[in-house]
Each structure stands twice: as structure tokens, then as C-alpha cells.
Scaffold this active site. Structure first.
Site, PDB file in Angstrom:
ATOM      1  N   GLY A 130       0.770  -1.250   0.000  1.00  0.00           N
ATOM      2  CA  GLY A 130       0.000   0.000   0.000  1.00  0.00           C
ATOM      3  C   GLY A 130       0.791   1.284   0.000  1.00  0.00           C
ATOM      4  N   SER A 139       2.065   8.322   2.040  1.00  0.00           N
ATOM      5  CA  SER A 139       1.387   7.088   2.473  1.00  0.00           C
ATOM      6  C   SER A 139       1.836   6.659   3.868  1.00  0.00           C
ATOM      7  CB  SER A 139       1.694   5.949   1.501  1.00  0.00           C
ATOM      8  OG  SER A 139       1.180   6.211   0.222  1.00  0.00           O
ATOM      9  N   ILE A 140       0.874   6.220   4.675  1.00  0.00           N
ATOM     10  CA  ILE A 140       1.210   5.666   5.986  1.00  0.00           C
ATOM     11  C   ILE A 140       2.157   4.467   5.796  1.00  0.00           C
ATOM     12  CG2 ILE A 140       0.266   4.527   8.044  1.00  0.00           C
ATOM     13  CD1 ILE A 140      -2.339   6.189   7.577  1.00  0.00           C
ATOM     14  N   VAL A 149      -4.047  -6.188  -4.805  1.00  0.00           N
ATOM     15  CA  VAL A 149      -4.452  -7.205  -3.819  1.00  0.00           C
ATOM     16  C   VAL A 149      -5.785  -7.884  -4.151  1.00  0.00           C
ATOM     17  CG1 VAL A 149      -3.129  -6.170  -1.935  1.00  0.00           C
ATOM     18  CG2 VAL A 149      -5.542  -5.524  -2.246  1.00  0.00           C
ATOM     19  N   ALA A 171     -12.691   2.428  -1.890  1.00  0.00           N
ATOM     20  CA  ALA A 171     -14.112   2.406  -2.242  1.00  0.00           C
ATOM     21  C   ALA A 171     -14.287   3.377  -3.399  1.00  0.00           C
ATOM     22  CB  ALA A 171     -14.970   2.826  -1.059  1.00  0.00           C
ATOM     23  N   TYR A 179     -18.020   8.540   5.518  1.00  0.00           N
ATOM     24  CA  TYR A 179     -17.163   7.346   5.541  1.00  0.00           C
ATOM     25  C   TYR A 179     -17.939   6.124   5.028  1.00  0.00           C
ATOM     26  CZ  TYR A 179     -12.969   4.767   6.811  1.00  0.00           C
ATOM     27  OH  TYR A 179     -11.824   4.013   6.764  1.00  0.00           O
ATOM     28  N   LYS A 231     -14.227  -1.451   7.443  1.00  0.00           N
ATOM     29  CA  LYS A 231     -13.284  -1.447   8.569  1.00  0.00           C
ATOM     30  C   LYS A 231     -13.803  -2.294   9.721  1.00  0.00           C
ATOM     31  CE  LYS A 231      -9.993   1.232   6.858  1.00  0.00           C
ATOM     32  NZ  LYS A 231      -8.781   0.595   6.299  1.00  0.00           N
ATOM     33  N   ILE A 274      -5.220  11.679   8.802  1.00  0.00           N
ATOM     34  CA  ILE A 274      -3.916  12.131   8.292  1.00  0.00           C
ATOM     35  C   ILE A 274      -4.116  12.521   6.825  1.00  0.00           C
ATOM     36  CG2 ILE A 274      -1.529  11.426   7.811  1.00  0.00           C
ATOM     37  CD1 ILE A 274      -1.836   9.287  10.009  1.00  0.00           C
ATOM     38  N   THR A 307      -3.391  12.149   3.722  1.00  0.00           N
ATOM     39  CA  THR A 307      -2.760  11.348   2.663  1.00  0.00           C
ATOM     40  C   THR A 307      -3.637  11.411   1.415  1.00  0.00           C
ATOM     41  OG1 THR A 307      -3.987   9.394   3.322  1.00  0.00           O
ATOM     42  CG2 THR A 307      -1.852   9.709   4.360  1.00  0.00           C
ATOM     43  N   LEU A 308      -3.179  10.699   0.366  1.00  0.00           N
ATOM     44  CA  LEU A 308      -3.960  10.594  -0.866  1.00  0.00           C
ATOM     45  C   LEU A 308      -5.370  10.071  -0.587  1.00  0.00           C
ATOM     46  CD1 LEU A 308      -3.371  10.997  -3.900  1.00  0.00           C
ATOM     47  CD2 LEU A 308      -2.812   8.555  -4.018  1.00  0.00           C
TER      48      LEU A 308
HETATM   49  P1  NAD Z   1      -2.775   6.007   0.678  1.00  0.00           P
HETATM   50  O1  NAD Z   1      -3.665   6.429  -0.430  1.00  0.00           O
HETATM   51  O2  NAD Z   1      -1.388   6.471   0.647  1.00  0.00           O
HETATM   52  O3  NAD Z   1      -2.779   4.416   0.820  1.00  0.00           O
HETATM   53  C1  NAD Z   1      -3.831   3.598   0.371  1.00  0.00           C
HETATM   54  C2  NAD Z   1      -3.195   2.555  -0.507  1.00  0.00           C
HETATM   55  O4  NAD Z   1      -4.125   1.565  -0.930  1.00  0.00           O
HETATM   56  C3  NAD Z   1      -2.583   3.160  -1.783  1.00  0.00           C
HETATM   57  O5  NAD Z   1      -1.223   2.841  -1.844  1.00  0.00           O
HETATM   58  C4  NAD Z   1      -3.355   2.459  -2.881  1.00  0.00           C
HETATM   59  O6  NAD Z   1      -2.590   2.269  -4.053  1.00  0.00           O
HETATM   60  C5  NAD Z   1      -3.676   1.157  -2.191  1.00  0.00           C
HETATM   61  N1  NAD Z   1      -4.667   0.359  -2.901  1.00  0.00           N
HETATM   62  C6  NAD Z   1      -5.943   0.684  -3.242  1.00  0.00           C
HETATM   63  N2  NAD Z   1      -6.504  -0.317  -3.942  1.00  0.00           N
HETATM   64  C7  NAD Z   1      -5.570  -1.299  -4.047  1.00  0.00           C
HETATM   65  C8  NAD Z   1      -5.528  -2.578  -4.675  1.00  0.00           C
HETATM   66  N3  NAD Z   1      -6.585  -3.074  -5.349  1.00  0.00           N
HETATM   67  N4  NAD Z   1      -4.394  -3.314  -4.572  1.00  0.00           N
HETATM   68  C9  NAD Z   1      -3.320  -2.833  -3.899  1.00  0.00           C
HETATM   69  N5  NAD Z   1      -3.293  -1.637  -3.292  1.00  0.00           N
HETATM   70  C10 NAD Z   1      -4.404  -0.875  -3.371  1.00  0.00           C
HETATM   71  O7  NAD Z   1      -3.517   6.492   2.015  1.00  0.00           O
HETATM   72  P2  NAD Z   1      -3.246   6.091   3.544  1.00  0.00           P
HETATM   73  O8  NAD Z   1      -3.978   7.108   4.333  1.00  0.00           O
HETATM   74  O9  NAD Z   1      -1.820   5.870   3.762  1.00  0.00           O
HETATM   75  O10 NAD Z   1      -4.059   4.733   3.689  1.00  0.00           O
HETATM   76  C11 NAD Z   1      -3.484   3.541   4.181  1.00  0.00           C
HETATM   77  C12 NAD Z   1      -4.424   2.823   5.151  1.00  0.00           C
HETATM   78  O11 NAD Z   1      -4.605   3.638   6.301  1.00  0.00           O
HETATM   79  C13 NAD Z   1      -5.812   2.558   4.601  1.00  0.00           C
HETATM   80  O12 NAD Z   1      -6.239   1.271   5.019  1.00  0.00           O
HETATM   81  C14 NAD Z   1      -6.654   3.607   5.282  1.00  0.00           C
HETATM   82  O13 NAD Z   1      -7.996   3.194   5.405  1.00  0.00           O
HETATM   83  C15 NAD Z   1      -5.963   3.669   6.627  1.00  0.00           C
HETATM   84  N6  NAD Z   1      -6.242   4.858   7.426  1.00  0.00           N
HETATM   85  C16 NAD Z   1      -5.999   6.113   6.924  1.00  0.00           C
HETATM   86  C17 NAD Z   1      -6.295   7.235   7.702  1.00  0.00           C
HETATM   87  C18 NAD Z   1      -6.076   8.625   7.165  1.00  0.00           C
HETATM   88  O14 NAD Z   1      -6.672   9.552   7.708  1.00  0.00           O
HETATM   89  N7  NAD Z   1      -5.253   8.819   6.160  1.00  0.00           N
HETATM   90  C19 NAD Z   1      -6.813   7.078   8.999  1.00  0.00           C
HETATM   91  C20 NAD Z   1      -7.036   5.777   9.477  1.00  0.00           C
HETATM   92  C21 NAD Z   1      -6.748   4.676   8.687  1.00  0.00           C
HETATM   93  C1  IMJ Z   2     -12.504   8.800   3.858  1.00  0.00           C
HETATM   94  C2  IMJ Z   2     -13.800   9.049   3.431  1.00  0.00           C
HETATM   95  C3  IMJ Z   2     -14.681   9.831   4.180  1.00  0.00           C
HETATM   96  C4  IMJ Z   2     -14.293  10.347   5.380  1.00  0.00           C
HETATM   97  C5  IMJ Z   2     -12.996  10.102   5.814  1.00  0.00           C
HETATM   98  C6  IMJ Z   2     -12.096   9.329   5.062  1.00  0.00           C
HETATM   99  N1  IMJ Z   2     -12.327  10.480   6.946  1.00  0.00           N
HETATM  100  C7  IMJ Z   2     -11.066   9.980   6.937  1.00  0.00           C
HETATM  101  C8  IMJ Z   2     -10.873   9.255   5.762  1.00  0.00           C
HETATM  102  C9  IMJ Z   2     -12.929  11.307   7.983  1.00  0.00           C
HETATM  103  C10 IMJ Z   2     -10.074  10.150   8.025  1.00  0.00           C
HETATM  104  C11 IMJ Z   2      -9.606   8.539   5.326  1.00  0.00           C
HETATM  105  N2  IMJ Z   2      -9.695   7.095   5.675  1.00  0.00           N
HETATM  106  C12 IMJ Z   2      -9.662   6.756   7.089  1.00  0.00           C
HETATM  107  C13 IMJ Z   2      -9.840   6.077   4.730  1.00  0.00           C
HETATM  108  O1  IMJ Z   2      -9.900   4.928   5.139  1.00  0.00           O
HETATM  109  C14 IMJ Z   2      -9.942   6.362   3.300  1.00  0.00           C
HETATM  110  C15 IMJ Z   2     -10.282   5.410   2.406  1.00  0.00           C
HETATM  111  C16 IMJ Z   2     -10.554   5.660   0.999  1.00  0.00           C
HETATM  112  C17 IMJ Z   2     -10.296   6.878   0.351  1.00  0.00           C
HETATM  113  C18 IMJ Z   2     -10.591   7.031  -0.990  1.00  0.00           C
HETATM  114  C19 IMJ Z   2     -10.416   8.320  -1.723  1.00  0.00           C
HETATM  115  C20 IMJ Z   2     -10.325   8.176  -3.215  1.00  0.00           C
HETATM  116  C21 IMJ Z   2     -11.211   7.104  -3.777  1.00  0.00           C
HETATM  117  N3  IMJ Z   2     -11.514   6.023  -3.004  1.00  0.00           N
HETATM  118  C22 IMJ Z   2     -11.165   5.939  -1.679  1.00  0.00           C
HETATM  119  N4  IMJ Z   2     -11.402   4.757  -1.035  1.00  0.00           N
HETATM  120  C23 IMJ Z   2     -11.088   4.620   0.282  1.00  0.00           C
HETATM  121  O2  IMJ Z   2     -11.592   7.175  -4.953  1.00  0.00           O
END
Ligand code: NAD
Ligand code: IMJ
Length: 257
Positions: A14, A20-21, A66, A96, A156, A163, A192, A194-195
Site C-alpha cells: 500500500g 502514504s502511511i 491485492v 471504495a 465514511y 473497517k 492524516i 494522505t492521498l
Molecule cells: P494512501 O492512499 O497512501 O494508501 C492507500 C493505498 O491503498 C494506496 O497505496 C493504494 O494504491 C492502495 N490500494 C488501493 N486499492 C488497491 C488494490 N486493489 N491493490 C493494492 N493496493 C491498493 O492512504 P493512507 O492514508 O496511507 O491509507 C493507508 C491505510 O490507512 C488505509 O487502510 C486507510 O484506510 C488507513 N487509514 C488512513 C487514515 C487517514 O486519515 N489517512 C486514517 C485511518 C486509517
Molecule cells: C474517507 C472518506 C470519508 C471520510 C474520511 C475518510 N475520513 C477519513 C478518511 C474522515 C479520516 C480517510 N480514511 C480513514 C480512509 O480509510 C480512506 C479510504 C478511501 C479513500 C478514498 C479516496 C479516493 C477514492 N476512493 C477511496 N477509497 C477509500 O476514490
């Protein structure tokens, strides 16, 4: 010597970019002596991620969607060939369709639900099963979740349901793999930028609100999520499995937000 992950071999799923985290975890794990395979979803990300991986000691990048079992198998064959063993997996993947992440949850489509569940929840099982043959001396699996799994949050939507499933998968895998010395846990960070978060409707607003209500009165940083990941990936957490660890400045304990 004395590093937390000295000599351990790990796969990190990921990485999309430097925000990215998964990348924060890769940097931290590498600094602690891990040998890493970092994966990215598609050819489109190849250049960025290959370049990032080249900044680390003993790390290489490989493509892996994946949702494709053949690509997952290819990753483990590559790890097998290079090291013949594996000690940890980081699963940092979620997706999603954009239209499912705004508007009403009740309008979640069947197709959108299935896609989100496949990528964001089932994939943890899909990447863990073929890893078992390489984890002969035990191991640690860490995934990333979000509090939207237990509280209903604006926008969300289907990701909250994914989740919740992911957290249940953590417990079932932990239950089953414990006897092999394989632990399975999740980190639950606060928002955070991120993308996967930027560009989500209402994200900036809730990101700012978070800082006002979280006990520590600041936002979550990817680096502190990475440090918690080091703990869960290392033998320091050898007594912990099936757990959800919040890295959210205490946000989840607050009743009035
Ligand atoms: P990110 O966009 O950098 O990472 C998400 C990753 O998922 C990307 O690298 C994307 O390419 C990958 N991905 C999506 N579909 C895929 C597929 N079919 N096969 C392989 N990889 C795929 O953003 P992030 O914030 O680093 O997200 C990483 C994780 O952290 C996610 O599970 C997200 O739900 C979770 N998370 C994020 C936040 C936040 O606020 N950013 C908070 C809590 C949890
Ligand atoms: C994502 C959607 C709505 C509210 C949200 C988030 N909040 C936070 C997130 C409040 C923190 C980020 N997050 C925790 C995620 O798990 C994001 C998942 C995600 C983000 C996208 C954006 C672009 C896209 N599809 C995605 N699918 C999952 O097309």
C-alpha cells in the site's frame, strides 16, 4: 545490533507516495534493520515507489493489486527466492468508489459494496494465507483501520462497514494463527492528510475539528503511526494479538465532540 527489527524480512502493501502511511512504516522498519519488499497497486505508481524504495537499505519494490491472487502469489515467490522466509506483513490498503464516499449511506450500491469489501477487508485474508508457508518461525501481521468502523461518521459510509469487517478479520486470524506464533493486530490512526483522505468531502473540516477535541489537542502524524507499527511488528509486543491500537491523540475516549 540492538535494532528492533534486525534481520527480519517484511512485506509492506500500500505505498502510493511519500505521504502514504505505508511509506512512513517502511522508513521506520528499514531504520530498525528490516529487509523489505514494498508493494504498489499499479504500473502508474511504479516510478514513484521504485524511487522511494531505492532510498532505503535492503528494500525493493514490486507491483501487487491485492484483488488478484496471482499477483499476490508472485510477491511471495519473489520473497521466497530472495530470502526463503518472512517475519512480518503490513497491510495498508483501502479503496471504495468515490461516489460511495459522499452522500447517503443508504444509496450504497451492491457493486460498490462488494468492491470496497474485496479491496479493503477480504484482502487481509488474501495476503496472509499464502504468507504462512514462509512464516515458519512465527510472525506479525499489522493492518490499518479507522474509528469509522464503530461510530457512524459523515461520508465514511461503506468504508466504515469495511473497517468493521477488517477488525473482525483481525480477531479471527489472530484466533487461528496464534498457535503458529503469528500475531495479528490493527492500528487505528486519527485523520492524516494522505492521498486517501485529501479531497474527501468534509475532510479538512473534520481534520481541524479533531485537533480541537482530541485530548492531546493536535493532529496525528504518519511517523507516530509508524513508531506504533514498529512495536507491533517487533518482539516488544510478543504478548499482544487480536488488538486494535489507537494512535489518535486520545480522540476515541472522548464522549463530547
Ligand atoms: P494512501 O492512499 O497512501 O494508501 C492507500 C493505498 O491503498 C494506496 O497505496 C493504494 O494504491 C492502495 N490500494 C488501493 N486499492 C488497491 C488494490 N486493489 N491493490 C493494492 N493496493 C491498493 O492512504 P493512507 O492514508 O496511507 O491509507 C493507508 C491505510 O490507512 C488505509 O487502510 C486507510 O484506510 C488507513 N487509514 C488512513 C487514515 C487517514 O486519515 N489517512 C486514517 C485511518 C486509517
Ligand atoms: C474517507 C472518506 C470519508 C471520510 C474520511 C475518510 N475520513 C477519513 C478518511 C474522515 C479520516 C480517510 N480514511 C480513514 C480512509 O480509510 C480512506 C479510504 C478511501 C479513500 C478514498 C479516496 C479516493 C477514492 N476512493 C477511496 N477509497 C477509500 O476514490
Amino acid at each position: 545490533m540492538g535494532k528492533l527489527l534486525d534481520g527480519k524480512v517484511g512485506i509492506i502493501y500500500g505505498v502510493a507516495n511519500q505521504r502514504s502511511i505505508a511509506w512512513a512504516i517502511a522508513k521506520a522498519a528499514s531504520n530498525e534493520g528490516a529487509k523489505l519488499c514494498v508493494t504498489y497497486q499499479s504500473e502508474r505508481l511504479a516510478q514513484t515507489v521504485v524511487e522511494l524504495a531505492s532510498q532505503l537499505q535492503d528494500a525493493w519494490a514490486i507491483q501487487c493489486d491485492v484483488t488478484d491472487d496471482a499477483q499476490i502469489e508472485r510477491v511471495y515467490n519473489a520473497v521466497d527466492e530472495r530470502y526463503g522466509r518472512l517475519e512480518f506483513i503490513v497491510h495498508s490498503v483501502a479503496f471504495a468508489r468515490r461516489e460511495e464516499l459522499s452522500g447517503s449511506f443508504i444509496n450504497t450500491s451492491r457493486d460498490g459494496f462488494i468492491t470496497a469489501m474485496d479491496v479493503s477487508a477480504y484482502s487481509l485474508i488474501a495476503v496472509t494465507r499464502p504468507a504462512l508457508r514462509l512464516m515458519q518461525s512465527g510472525g506479525s501481521v499489522v493492518t490499518l483501520t479507522y474509528i469509522g468502523s464503530e461510530r457512524a461518521m459523515p461520508n465514511y459510509n461503506v468504508m466504515g462497514v469495511c473497517k468493521a469487517a477488517l477488525e473482525a478479520i483481525v480477531r479471527y486470524l489472530a484466533f487461528e494463527l496464534g498457535e503458529r506464533g503469528i500475531r495479528v493486530n490493527a492500528l487505528s490512526p486519527g485523520p492524516i492528510p494522505t492521498l486517501a483522505a485529501r479531497g474527501i468531502s468534509g475532510f479538512t473540516q473534520m481534520y481541524q475539528r479533531f485537533r480541537e477535541v482530541a485530548p492531546m489537542r493536535r493532529n496525528t502524524e504518519a511517523d507516530e503511526v509508524a513508531d506504533a507499527a514498529l512495536f507491533l511488528l517487533s518482539d516488544m509486543s510478543r504478548g499482544i494479538t487480536g488488538e486494535i491500537v489507537y494512535v489518535d491523540q486520545g480522540f476515541h475516549i472522548v464522549g463530547l465532540v
